[in-house]
Design an enzyme around this catalytic site. Structure first.
Site, PDB file in Angstrom:
ATOM      1  N   HIS A  30      33.424  45.908  38.052  1.00 28.27           N
ATOM      2  CA  HIS A  30      32.927  47.040  38.624  1.00 28.27           C
ATOM      3  C   HIS A  30      34.236  47.616  39.692  1.00 28.27           C
ATOM      4  O   HIS A  30      34.293  48.941  40.094  1.00 28.27           O
ATOM      5  CB  HIS A  30      31.966  46.924  39.494  1.00 28.27           C
ATOM      6  CG  HIS A  30      30.766  46.498  38.468  1.00 28.27           C
ATOM      7  ND1 HIS A  30      29.598  47.410  38.447  1.00 28.27           N
ATOM      8  CD2 HIS A  30      30.546  45.469  37.598  1.00 28.27           C
ATOM      9  CE1 HIS A  30      28.601  46.618  37.535  1.00 28.27           C
ATOM     10  NE2 HIS A  30      29.466  45.830  37.014  1.00 28.27           N
ATOM     11  N   ASP A 126      28.727  52.548  43.144  1.00 29.05           N
ATOM     12  CA  ASP A 126      28.229  51.906  41.883  1.00 29.05           C
ATOM     13  C   ASP A 126      26.556  52.007  42.206  1.00 29.05           C
ATOM     14  O   ASP A 126      26.077  52.005  43.185  1.00 29.05           O
ATOM     15  CB  ASP A 126      28.553  50.242  42.162  1.00 29.05           C
ATOM     16  CG  ASP A 126      28.459  49.645  40.805  1.00 29.05           C
ATOM     17  OD1 ASP A 126      29.611  49.379  40.258  1.00 29.05           O
ATOM     18  OD2 ASP A 126      27.114  49.448  40.525  1.00 29.05           O
ATOM     19  N   ALA A 351      45.001  36.572  33.419  1.00 31.18           N
ATOM     20  CA  ALA A 351      46.105  37.238  32.563  1.00 31.18           C
ATOM     21  C   ALA A 351      46.208  38.731  32.898  1.00 31.18           C
ATOM     22  O   ALA A 351      45.180  39.302  33.529  1.00 31.18           O
ATOM     23  CB  ALA A 351      46.231  37.420  31.098  1.00 31.18           C
ATOM     24  N   GLN A 353      45.350  41.581  31.820  1.00 31.87           N
ATOM     25  CA  GLN A 353      44.979  41.842  30.599  1.00 31.87           C
ATOM     26  C   GLN A 353      45.244  43.401  30.127  1.00 31.87           C
ATOM     27  O   GLN A 353      45.699  43.509  28.786  1.00 31.87           O
ATOM     28  CB  GLN A 353      43.570  41.854  30.765  1.00 31.87           C
ATOM     29  CG  GLN A 353      42.681  42.356  29.314  1.00 31.87           C
ATOM     30  CD  GLN A 353      41.388  41.773  29.461  1.00 31.87           C
ATOM     31  OE1 GLN A 353      41.174  40.555  29.505  1.00 31.87           O
ATOM     32  NE2 GLN A 353      40.400  42.765  29.029  1.00 31.87           N
ATOM     33  N   HIS A 368      34.516  38.425  24.954  1.00 37.34           N
ATOM     34  CA  HIS A 368      33.034  38.812  25.103  1.00 37.34           C
ATOM     35  C   HIS A 368      32.409  40.229  25.102  1.00 37.34           C
ATOM     36  O   HIS A 368      31.075  40.475  25.170  1.00 37.34           O
ATOM     37  CB  HIS A 368      33.020  38.271  26.362  1.00 37.34           C
ATOM     38  CG  HIS A 368      33.158  38.894  27.552  1.00 37.34           C
ATOM     39  ND1 HIS A 368      34.210  39.467  27.856  1.00 37.34           N
ATOM     40  CD2 HIS A 368      32.410  39.214  28.952  1.00 37.34           C
ATOM     41  CE1 HIS A 368      34.613  40.189  29.039  1.00 37.34           C
ATOM     42  NE2 HIS A 368      33.281  40.120  29.627  1.00 37.34           N
ATOM     43  N   TRP A 371      32.265  45.841  29.086  1.00 40.17           N
ATOM     44  CA  TRP A 371      32.752  47.300  28.519  1.00 40.17           C
ATOM     45  C   TRP A 371      34.305  47.474  28.951  1.00 40.17           C
ATOM     46  O   TRP A 371      35.078  48.365  28.205  1.00 40.17           O
ATOM     47  CB  TRP A 371      31.914  48.167  29.427  1.00 40.17           C
ATOM     48  CG  TRP A 371      32.177  49.632  29.045  1.00 40.17           C
ATOM     49  CD1 TRP A 371      32.623  50.715  29.893  1.00 40.17           C
ATOM     50  CD2 TRP A 371      32.253  50.403  27.701  1.00 40.17           C
ATOM     51  NE1 TRP A 371      32.844  51.924  29.299  1.00 40.17           N
ATOM     52  CE2 TRP A 371      32.659  51.617  27.858  1.00 40.17           C
ATOM     53  CE3 TRP A 371      31.785  49.873  26.424  1.00 40.17           C
ATOM     54  CZ2 TRP A 371      32.721  52.655  26.930  1.00 40.17           C
ATOM     55  CZ3 TRP A 371      31.790  50.891  25.447  1.00 40.17           C
ATOM     56  CH2 TRP A 371      32.333  52.189  25.736  1.00 40.17           C
ATOM     57  N   ASN A 372      34.780  46.944  29.992  1.00 46.44           N
ATOM     58  CA  ASN A 372      36.184  47.259  30.523  1.00 46.44           C
ATOM     59  C   ASN A 372      37.150  46.700  29.273  1.00 46.44           C
ATOM     60  O   ASN A 372      37.991  47.262  28.918  1.00 46.44           O
ATOM     61  CB  ASN A 372      36.587  46.587  31.859  1.00 46.44           C
ATOM     62  CG  ASN A 372      35.925  47.330  32.965  1.00 46.44           C
ATOM     63  OD1 ASN A 372      36.336  48.576  33.275  1.00 46.44           O
ATOM     64  ND2 ASN A 372      34.864  46.625  33.298  1.00 46.44           N
ATOM     65  N   ASP A 392      25.281  44.208  28.669  1.00 49.47           N
ATOM     66  CA  ASP A 392      25.426  45.167  27.904  1.00 49.47           C
ATOM     67  C   ASP A 392      26.531  44.743  26.449  1.00 49.47           C
ATOM     68  O   ASP A 392      26.959  45.585  25.919  1.00 49.47           O
ATOM     69  CB  ASP A 392      26.135  46.381  28.620  1.00 49.47           C
ATOM     70  CG  ASP A 392      27.404  45.972  29.205  1.00 49.47           C
ATOM     71  OD1 ASP A 392      27.665  44.868  29.472  1.00 49.47           O
ATOM     72  OD2 ASP A 392      28.178  46.934  29.644  1.00 49.47           O
ATOM     73  N   GLN A 393      26.786  43.506  26.630  1.00 51.66           N
ATOM     74  CA  GLN A 393      27.828  43.234  25.618  1.00 51.66           C
ATOM     75  C   GLN A 393      27.326  42.883  24.232  1.00 51.66           C
ATOM     76  O   GLN A 393      28.089  43.438  23.455  1.00 51.66           O
ATOM     77  CB  GLN A 393      28.410  41.505  26.132  1.00 51.66           C
ATOM     78  CG  GLN A 393      29.070  41.621  27.531  1.00 51.66           C
ATOM     79  CD  GLN A 393      29.026  40.248  27.919  1.00 51.66           C
ATOM     80  OE1 GLN A 393      28.751  39.114  27.376  1.00 51.66           O
ATOM     81  NE2 GLN A 393      29.313  40.308  29.509  1.00 51.66           N
TER      82      GLN A 393
END
Ligand code: UDP
Length: 470
Positions: A30, A126, A351, A353, A368, A371-372, A392-393
């Site tokens: 977030h 948020d 990492a 990423q 996994h 969303w990001n 939400d995965q």
């Protein structure tokens, strides 16, 4: 208030005429998009003040372009120590609602300063921080919600009461593959749910989040028309009372501030040098985000699956990734694993990423499907093995596998033989090549949204005009 004197000035050091406040939920998935949005607005000439909780506090030194205000959030130490996100969100909101601290911080941050600091036009918050939204509302400060999940996720979030009334939720084993025609293409098993959380608490968090969204002055979603045109259309119909519902993502591709700048753990950049020495498209990157955890037996199976697959890999083993384990999770890797993968596999605690996924050596991502991570992979055209865990995965996996065709789900128990086969499928010639091609096509469509006349840039143009009108 922290921050250098010039903090907030726009690029080129022109004093900014307008300012926005941003208040992220203090979790990695977030924080990053909120600071990317802040970076995008700052690049468009707006000054930014970042309000943040003391829990998972941000480091102002990493973003000298913004002003920072630490707000006492009152999250009880025992709740914070348990690390359960749903409990933390509820406890943090309750503590904030019981104290005048948030309202006072907002009031002090919103007014024009004697140093020429302009008044704040609005607050980006948020959706999970209803307490902050309410405090801003009481001050007459307009709030806009940044949704850090997909448009489909927001649709599900808003439909949560209906999903219970119609009996889709909580999910029944016999109904898992039942389609949910109100939210195509989702099935019951794709809906927001967590086997790790108390369902009633999850419902409460989503109901509060829905209140924030329905009651705010506009919504910005970190997605793109190229990914979710139909879902965005449905949301605009539902939130027709809001002046703006904008798809302005992927924000990390629009912002010049680098993802690692807001990492709660220090990224290990040595893996980039290692990637530099690998063949293009040869490396599998493995990461399960900032919160998902596994048992030590699952960690062992992943380790041996990666060891046996024969492909080079870079694996993020977060310190707290193994459930119920007090020592650094990397120390739980099985004996003999290090020798077995020497020269071919690298393990890091965290990492950089976005840089990893953009590296030419990376040819696949086992994720996994937060969303990001999903957005970061599709933005670089990297196909995925999907291993959703919660929230939400599962729906992100549905899109990756069945709508965009850029990945496939690894189902059932984690077992080394299955893992080896999945990696070979993704990194191999036939099915892997098909997904790689689809991923490249999706990446090109997304790049179109980011061009100066693309839908995400146009959304930012509209957002800036809207902010200036407030
Ligand atoms: N991330 C990172 N380094 C890592 C693992 C994750 O920078 O080693 C970042 C990743 O780039 C993403 C965020 O952490 O931006 C995770 O967010 P996501 O929504 O994918 O999952 P969550 O952690 O919220 O479950």
């Amino acid at each position: 208030m922290a921050g250098a004197q010039e903090a907030g000035d726009a690029p080129g050091h022109q004093p900014c005429a307008r300012r926005v406040l941003v208040f992220p939920l203090p979790f990695q998935g977030h924080i990053d998009p909120m600071l990317h949005l802040a970076g995008v607005l700052h690049a468009r000439g707006l000054a930014v003040t970042v309000l943040h909780t003391r829990f998972n506090a941000l480091d102002p030194a990493r973003h000298p372009e913004f002003q920072f205000v630490a707000v006492p959030d009152g999250t009880p130490a025992d709740v914070a120590a348990m690390g359960r996100i749903i409990d933390i969100i509820l406890a943090m909101n309750a503590a904030m609602e019981a104290s005048p601290a948030v309202g006072e911080a907002l009031r002090a941050s919103a007014v024009a300063g004697q140093d020429g600091r302009p008044r704040a036009s609005c607050l980006f918050v948020d959706a999970n921080l209803l307490a902050v939204h309410r405090a801003a509302r009481a001050l007459g400060l307009p709030t806009l919600v940044l949704r850090t999940g997909s448009a489909a996720c927001l649709g599900c979030f808003l439909a949560y009461p209906m999903l219970h009334e119609k009996g889709y939720l909580p999910p029944q084993e016999s109904q898992l593959c039942t389609p949910v025609p109100e939210l195509p293409p989702l099935r019951v098993k794709d809906l927001i749910y967590s086997k790790h959380s108390d369902h009633e608490l999850m419902r409460k968090v989503l109901a509060r989040g829905s209140e924030t969204v329905r009651d705010c002055s506009g919504v910005v979603i970190n997605t793109a028309e190229a990914l979710e045109a139909a879902e965005l259309g449905r949301l605009r119909d539902e939130l027709v009372h809001l002046p703006v519902v904008l798809a302005a993502g992927p924000l990390h591709k629009l912002s010049s501030s680098r993802g690692a700048g807001s990492s709660l753990l220090a990224p290990d950049h040595s893996c980039i040098e290692w990637l530099d020495a690998q063949r293009p498209g040869s490396v599998l990157y493995v990461s399960f985000g900032s919160l998902a955890a596994m048992d030590s037996s699952e960690l062992r199976e992943v380790a041996w699956g990666l060891a046996e697959c024969g492909h080079p890999f870079l694996w993020v083993v977060r310190p707290n990734m193994v459930r119920g384990c007090d020592v650094d999770s990397a120390r739980q890797l099985p004996d003999g694993f290090e020798d077995a993968v020497k020269g071919r596999g690298v393990v890091v605690r965290w990492a950089p990423q976005q840089e990893v996924l953009a590296h030419r050596a990376v040819g696949g991502f086992w994720s996994h499907c937060g969303w990001n991570s999903t957005l970061e992979a599709v933005s670089e055209g990297v196909p995925m093995i999907c291993r959703p865990d919660a929230v939400d995965q599962m729906m992100n996996t549905r899109y990756l596998q069945d709508v965009w065709g850029v990945g496939f789900e690894l189902q059932g128990e984690l077992e080394r033989g299955k893992i080896k086969d999945a990696v070979r499928k993704l990194m191999g010639e036939r099915e892997g090549a098909e997904m790689r091609r689809a991923a490249q096509e999706l990446c090109a469509k997304l790049a179109g949204c980011l061009e100066s006349t693309g839908s995400s840039q146009v959304a930012i143009d509209k957002l800036v005009s809207y902010i200036l009108s407030l």
